[in-house]
Motif scaffolding. Structure first.
Motif, PDB file in Angstrom:
ATOM      1  N   THR A 185      -4.783   2.200   5.833  1.00 19.21           N
ATOM      2  CA  THR A 185      -3.603   2.873   5.576  1.00 19.21           C
ATOM      3  C   THR A 185      -4.022   4.165   4.678  1.00 19.21           C
ATOM      4  O   THR A 185      -4.035   4.095   3.219  1.00 19.21           O
ATOM      5  N   PRO A 186      -4.244   5.071   5.259  1.00 15.82           N
ATOM      6  CA  PRO A 186      -5.203   6.235   4.684  1.00 15.82           C
ATOM      7  C   PRO A 186      -4.554   7.113   3.577  1.00 15.82           C
ATOM      8  O   PRO A 186      -4.699   7.150   2.602  1.00 15.82           O
ATOM      9  N   LEU A 214       2.099   5.160   6.663  1.00 11.54           N
ATOM     10  CA  LEU A 214       1.337   5.126   7.932  1.00 11.54           C
ATOM     11  C   LEU A 214       0.290   4.202   7.746  1.00 11.54           C
ATOM     12  O   LEU A 214      -0.242   3.946   7.030  1.00 11.54           O
ATOM     13  N   ARG A 243      -0.909   8.870   4.051  1.00 11.74           N
ATOM     14  CA  ARG A 243       0.502   9.325   4.000  1.00 11.74           C
ATOM     15  C   ARG A 243       1.164   7.980   3.819  1.00 11.74           C
ATOM     16  O   ARG A 243       1.124   6.882   4.555  1.00 11.74           O
ATOM     17  N   ASP A 244       2.549   8.112   3.200  1.00  7.75           N
ATOM     18  CA  ASP A 244       3.517   6.895   2.823  1.00  7.75           C
ATOM     19  C   ASP A 244       3.820   6.401   4.227  1.00  7.75           C
ATOM     20  O   ASP A 244       4.533   7.028   4.885  1.00  7.75           O
ATOM     21  N   PRO A 247      -9.662 -10.539  -2.773  1.00  7.86           N
ATOM     22  CA  PRO A 247      -9.670  -9.742  -1.426  1.00  7.86           C
ATOM     23  C   PRO A 247     -10.182 -10.252  -0.007  1.00  7.86           C
ATOM     24  O   PRO A 247     -10.271  -9.865   0.972  1.00  7.86           O
ATOM     25  N   ALA A 297      -5.536  -8.178  -4.916  1.00  7.64           N
ATOM     26  CA  ALA A 297      -6.780  -7.507  -4.521  1.00  7.64           C
ATOM     27  C   ALA A 297      -6.341  -6.239  -4.117  1.00  7.64           C
ATOM     28  O   ALA A 297      -7.190  -5.311  -4.407  1.00  7.64           O
ATOM     29  N   VAL A 298      -5.108  -5.850  -3.534  1.00  7.15           N
ATOM     30  CA  VAL A 298      -4.637  -4.402  -3.260  1.00  7.15           C
ATOM     31  C   VAL A 298      -4.276  -3.736  -4.592  1.00  7.15           C
ATOM     32  O   VAL A 298      -4.782  -2.680  -4.731  1.00  7.15           O
ATOM     33  N   ARG A 315     -11.623  -9.122   5.004  1.00 10.37           N
ATOM     34  CA  ARG A 315     -11.797  -8.557   3.584  1.00 10.37           C
ATOM     35  C   ARG A 315     -10.805  -7.240   3.455  1.00 10.37           C
ATOM     36  O   ARG A 315     -10.747  -6.556   4.565  1.00 10.37           O
ATOM     37  N   ARG A 316     -10.183  -7.412   2.376  1.00  5.54           N
ATOM     38  CA  ARG A 316      -9.125  -6.394   2.140  1.00  5.54           C
ATOM     39  C   ARG A 316      -9.661  -5.397   1.094  1.00  5.54           C
ATOM     40  O   ARG A 316     -10.289  -5.812   0.514  1.00  5.54           O
ATOM     41  N   TRP A 317      -9.373  -4.115   1.535  1.00  2.00           N
ATOM     42  CA  TRP A 317      -9.844  -3.193   0.790  1.00  2.00           C
ATOM     43  C   TRP A 317      -8.841  -2.412  -0.125  1.00  2.00           C
ATOM     44  O   TRP A 317      -8.395  -1.230   0.086  1.00  2.00           O
ATOM     45  N   GLY A 318      -8.339  -3.125  -1.121  1.00  2.00           N
ATOM     46  CA  GLY A 318      -7.269  -2.677  -1.960  1.00  2.00           C
ATOM     47  C   GLY A 318      -6.178  -1.976  -1.032  1.00  2.00           C
ATOM     48  O   GLY A 318      -5.726  -2.691   0.128  1.00  2.00           O
ATOM     49  N   PRO A 319      -5.496  -1.028  -1.386  1.00  2.00           N
ATOM     50  CA  PRO A 319      -4.428  -0.613  -0.714  1.00  2.00           C
ATOM     51  C   PRO A 319      -4.909   0.211   0.697  1.00  2.00           C
ATOM     52  O   PRO A 319      -3.895   0.626   1.429  1.00  2.00           O
ATOM     53  N   TRP A 320      -6.080   0.220   0.921  1.00  2.00           N
ATOM     54  CA  TRP A 320      -6.683   1.219   1.979  1.00  2.00           C
ATOM     55  C   TRP A 320      -6.778   0.438   3.253  1.00  2.00           C
ATOM     56  O   TRP A 320      -7.047   1.138   4.248  1.00  2.00           O
ATOM     57  N   ASP A 363      -7.800  -2.746  -6.681  1.00  2.00           N
ATOM     58  CA  ASP A 363      -8.555  -1.606  -6.268  1.00  2.00           C
ATOM     59  C   ASP A 363      -7.749  -0.349  -6.326  1.00  2.00           C
ATOM     60  O   ASP A 363      -8.092   0.773  -6.537  1.00  2.00           O
ATOM     61  N   TYR A 364      -6.408  -0.299  -6.220  1.00  2.00           N
ATOM     62  CA  TYR A 364      -5.484   0.818  -6.438  1.00  2.00           C
ATOM     63  C   TYR A 364      -5.598   1.314  -8.026  1.00  2.00           C
ATOM     64  O   TYR A 364      -5.687   2.454  -8.305  1.00  2.00           O
ATOM     65  N   ARG A 390       1.182   3.988  -2.872  1.00  2.00           N
ATOM     66  CA  ARG A 390       0.527   5.682  -2.609  1.00  2.00           C
ATOM     67  C   ARG A 390       1.787   6.468  -3.076  1.00  2.00           C
ATOM     68  O   ARG A 390       1.525   7.427  -3.572  1.00  2.00           O
ATOM     69  N   PRO A 446       0.815  -1.317  -0.069  1.00  2.00           N
ATOM     70  CA  PRO A 446       0.010  -0.113  -0.086  1.00  2.00           C
ATOM     71  C   PRO A 446       0.896   1.457  -0.056  1.00  2.00           C
ATOM     72  O   PRO A 446       0.584   2.143  -0.716  1.00  2.00           O
ATOM     73  N   ASP A 447       1.794   1.132   0.966  1.00  2.00           N
ATOM     74  CA  ASP A 447       2.844   2.240   0.736  1.00  2.00           C
ATOM     75  C   ASP A 447       3.495   2.530  -0.474  1.00  2.00           C
ATOM     76  O   ASP A 447       3.691   3.866  -0.840  1.00  2.00           O
TER      77      ASP A 447
END
Lengths: 293, 665
Positions: free
Chosen positions: B616-617, B622, B619-620, B543, A202-203, B577-582, A206-207, A178, A174-175
């Motif tokens: 992981t909202p 975080l 900021r890189d 996911p 999956a990540v 449940r994974r929400w993509g990179p979030w 969505d990204y 981003r 994720p990092d």
């Protein structure tokens, strides 16, 4: 009578000698598959077609391979087969083993990569998405670093700047994604075990959808998991390349320690491409393998 | 009146979860082309090393093997190793407000300090040499954030590991320098005035070689807890008597075939239960446990077929308990009983694995030696001074072991092994293991396993004296003979199902009983038999990730009744449940059937559920996380031990934990 009598005898011994040498040559090579997984069987088929001779086949999942005495070359298909501790003096060609480095301490090993060379893959990406200027490349395993060795050549000949970013674990994904947001036009994932997992895709899916960044992958079926296109070689083609390398090894004409398969194939997912704002040219869609949705 | 309704809701929730899992599993139509791709890429990924001392897939390991990954630890918000082990079928941990105890397949004895489970950290034995304790709570010497995976092998493992590998072997693997971020920092807060800070640094030189260091500090104020058994004192409420404080440090270095690891942890816990006949509602009752070790290990491939491994180590364990008690002959009215234990030990182990490529046999030979050069247990009352116990012992032990993995055909993998253990405090013991792994199809494996194991009486059980307890130097080791049949379906790399039947015959079960003098004493009291069915499954796609497990078991004293504290039914299920990179959301639950307390009362069944969210909202580096544990505030209790007046000790109600994590590359 005297001359006629000598020729058949000479011919007999010649045939016997040839026969024995052919037999010995056949037994020089053994093939070891990690398991009976269908992709490995397809690679084996390609190997057998290309190698043109029979070689004993062992399935590692069914027991430790008992290599015939005098085996000079092992062709390993699959990661576990590649990592098996073969005798040190046996030459090793391994394929279908993404992420596997030449086993520690072994100097006589040749790797057959899972996809064609970076330049040919990225040329195809350029055809699919002509607007691509900066391409993010995510990778994790040491073995994948090979795909970045052509970096300068790619940048100069295709005009694509590579923004390569190594991740340490899936937790980093994720990092890293981003950090690439707004800096890349697309993402390419070389064949890397760290990234080809359901969780990672999956990540990525969505990204990709959320940021309109197309993802290009390196295995056919990954277009079902969020890649707009996959640039790959068929398993049979990888096996063929291993067979080609095996022949060259026996002839003593092989020079490098890693080879790429030559024939590039493509699978596309036009509907997913539309979701991320990419229209794949119809000529490309026609060129793609029909299994794509 | 509300409780039965709450239970119905929880049971319905659990049933819905299990039904959902079953439905989704049925939807899987064999190994598809897509799954084959993942399988090809993940071929060497899910391996365990603890079953046979070399990497193997869980399918071929000679044991009932499960791997809990760091992704699962993060997604489910596990705060301790004990919580993570609840995700394994038949795993259940209880908290007596001093130590956490883990049950394996429904078997758990209160007060045994988990000495029937072998706990290791990167292959180093963590069970200490006074009580045999394997501490999976805050005494564990590594922050949970630094755990890469936990290997759990159910079944006896004494043929390789000797003492304590009785019901299971748990090997916790820390992150390697190549896997961990350069710097990671976590700060957490939660219910009961809990705060925690953890940090790690990592520097990789090549691959997994390099340096890694991690540590944490945690403080919990605790709860004011009500115990009706002490209604006469402060209305049965223990105030400010549940606090906890701990810190730990772990460091490792690897390079040039050598590795060095060292760990230290220290935890102080106040005890609100007035255990060991102490004064109720006195915040001065507390225990302090410290555990540390340093280990140097060398690994060499002598040839592609011969791998050799050697290690030397020094270990230490310190314990101090303070127990305020009413003075039998005042003044003063109150005296404090001081209980000390210290052990220092060192040892070495070498193994040699010979696996010629052309041979059908892979042979493992090993030996180890350990000397505990100081086991000191001391107990006294401080005012007026009264010495109750002062024991010092030196213990030597050594062992030889051998194991052969024999693959006579494509279908069979036989593992035959045995270990001889000599220990000066009990008779020599030999423990064999035989297993047959039969590959019926590429995806189907049948495992037939037989093995024995032992748990040696520890210095505490042999020589322990004081606070109403008597020593017993005639104790014999507990011995288990285990038979198990497993059917494993490995449908895809992350999708599998296992059905197992097990039968355990336990002789000389050591239990804490009240003797003729009214004191407690450890005795070889029982011949116990346990058998049951262990079902587990995992499924992961895109996911979604789902796990479920159920154990039905019966444990009974031969010729007698069902063993106390041993539920027939335990079930666990979880969904991520994974929400993509979030981020991720997880929901998991645990059900424990009725079980009898040591005092003979029956505790009702209980189901608890947890909800965790990780984000992981923006900021890189975080990550924010938040969890609600025991979501429906289920009221449930666990059996007290012989040191407790209470027959049942209530567990935590609904509680929260939240934190922030920052990773620097």
């Amino acid at each position: 009578m005297k001359r006629l009598g000598a020729w058949p005898a000479l011919l007999f011994f010649l045939c016997l000698g040839l026969g024995l040498s052919c037999r010995a040559s056949d037994q020089d090579v053994a093939v070891v598959l990690s398991s009976n997984l269908e992709p490995y069987q397809e690679a084996l088929k390609g190997f057998q077609e290309s190698f043109g001779r029979t070689a004993p086949v062992f399935i590692l999942a069914e027991g430790r391979p008992r290599l015939p005495a005098g085996t000079r070359l092992v062709v390993a298909i699959g990661s576990k087969a590649a990592l098996f501790p073969y005798p040190q003096d046996t030459m090793l060609i391994y394929c279908m083993a993404p992420g596997v480095q030449v086993p520690k301490g072994r100097r006589n090993a040749i790797k057959i990569h899972t996809v064609p060379a970076t330049l040919s893959v990225l040329s195809k990406i350029k055809q699919i998405q002509p607007s691509v200027r900066t391409l993010g490349v995510l990778w994790g395993s040491d073995a994948t670093e090979d795909f970045l060795s052509d970096r300068t050549l790619v940048e100069s000949s295709l005009g694509i700047k590579l923004a390569a970013d190594r991740i340490r674990s899936v937790d980093d994904l994720p990092d890293r994604l981003r950090a690439l947001k707004g800096k890349v036009d697309a993402l390419w994932l070389p064949p890397d075990p760290l990234l080809v997992t359901p969780a990672a895709f999956a990540v990525l899916k969505d990204y990709s959808r959320g940021n309109h960044i197309p993802v290009y992958a390196s295995a056919e079926t990954l277009v079902e998991d969020g890649a707009v296109a996959s640039l790959f070689s068929s398993y049979q083609e990888i096996g063929r390349r291993a067979g080609w390398a095996a022949q060259r090894v026996l002839e003593g004409t092989l020079e490098r320690t890693a080879y790429y398969p030559e024939k590039l194939q493509m699978a596309v997912n036009p509907s997913f491409a539309r979701e991320v704002g990419l229209v794949i040219p119809s000529t490309i869609v026609k060129e793609a393998v029909p299994s794509a949705p | 009146m509300n409780r039965p309704r709450g239970h119905r809701i929880q049971c319905l929730g659990l049933a819905a979860l299990v039904a959902g899992i079953t439905g989704m599993a049925a939807a899987e139509d064999g190994a598809s082309r897509r799954q084959e791709t993942f399988q090809l890429y993940q071929e060497a990924a899910e391996v365990v090393s603890a079953a046979a001392l070399h990497p193997q897939s869980t399918q071929e390991a000679p044991g009932n093997a499960t791997v809990i990954t760091s992704q699962e630890i993060q997604a489910y918000g596990y705060r301790t190793i004990a919580e993570a082990l609840q995700s394994v079928s038949g795993g259940y941990f209880t908290d007596d407000r001093n130590y956490s105890y883990i049950w394996v397949r429904g078997f758990g004895r209160p007060g045994d300090y988990n000495s029937r489970v072998l706990l290791m950290l990167n292959g180093h034995r963590l069970n200490e040499n006074v009580y045999g304790g394997a501490y999976m709570d805050q005494i564990f010497p590594v922050p949970i954030e630094s755990v890469e995976k936990i290997e759990v092998i159910k079944g006896p493992g004494a043929a390789l590991y000797g003492n304590n590998a009785f019901f299971a072997v748990v090997n916790v693997i820390t992150k390697q320098p190549g896997q961990a971020p350069a710097v990671q920092a976590n700060a957490e807060g939660g219910s009961y005035g809990t705060s925690k800070a953890a940090a790690s640094v990592s520097h990789a030189t090549s691959g997994s070689d390099g340096f890694y260091a991690t540590g944490e500090y945690r403080h919990m104020h605790g709860q004011d807890l009500e115990y009706p058994s002490f209604r006469s004192v402060n209305n049965g409420v223990a105030v400010n008597a549940d606090g906890e404080e701990n810190y730990n440090l772990f460091t490792s270095w690897a390079g040039s075939g050598f590795s060095l690891q060292g760990a230290y942890s220290d935890r102080a816990k106040h005890i609100p239960t007035a255990s060991f006949a102490t004064q109720f509602d006195n915040p001065n009752e507390q225990t302090d446990d410290a555990r540390g070790f340093v280990e140097l290990k060398a690994e060499r491939d002598l040839s592609p077929a011969i791998h050799c491994n050697g290690r030397v180590y020094v270990d230490q364990y310190d314990y101090h308990g303070s127990f305020p008690m009413t003075n039998a002959a005042p003044p003063p009215d109150l005296t404090t009983n001081r209980d000390y234990a210290r052990a220092l030990w060192y040892g070495e182990e070498t193994t040699l694995r010979v696996a010629p490529p052309e041979a059908a046999h892979a042979l493992l030979l090993g030996q180890d030696y350990e000397q505990t050069y100081d086991v000191h247990t001391l107990n006294f009352n401080d005012d007026p001074y009264q010495l109750i116990m002062d024991n010092q012992h030196r213990l030597d032990r050594y062992a030889f072991f051998a194991q052969d993995e024999w693959t006579p055909s494509k279908i069979f993998l036989f593992t035959l092994g045995a270990r001889y253990d000599h220990d000066q405090s009990y008779a020599d013991t030999v423990n064999p293991r035989l297993s047959a792994v039969i590959r019926l199809r590429d995806t189907s494996t049948l495992k037939l396993m037989y093995g024995t194991a032992f748990r040696a009486p520890n210095p505490y059980e042999l020589y322990g004296q004081g606070l109403g307890s008597d020593p017993n130097t005639n104790l014999e080791p507990e011995k288990i003979t285990s038979y198990e049949t497993d059917w494993v379906e490995q449908i895809a790399p992350k999708t599998s199902a296992t059905a197992a039947y097990f039968l355990n015959d336990i002789h000389n079960l050591i239990d804490n009983v009240v003797d003729a003098a009214g004191n407690t004493q450890f005795q070889d009291v029982e011949h116990v038999r346990s058998h049951g069915l262990d079902l587990s499954s995992r499924w992961e796609d895109g996911p979604y990730a789902v796990r479920a497990g159920y154990v039905y078991q019966q444990t009974y004293v031969v010729g007698g009744t069902l063993l106390s504290n041993s539920p027939m039914h335990t079930a666990t299920a979880g969904f991520v449940r994974r929400w993509g990179p979030w981020g991720t959301t997880s929901f998991d639950g645990l059900f424990v059937g009725p079980r009898r307390t040591l005092q003979g009362t029956t505790l009702p069944p209980a189901a608890t559920f947890n909800l965790n969210l990780s984000v992981t909202p923006w900021r890189d580096g975080l990550r924010l996380y938040f969890g609600i544990f025991n979501l429906f505030d289920t009221s449930y209790s666990v059996s007290g031990s012989t040191e407790h007046v209470q027959d049942a000790i209530p567990q935590n109600g609904r509680n929260f934990n939240g934190g922030v994590e920052y990773r620097f590359r």
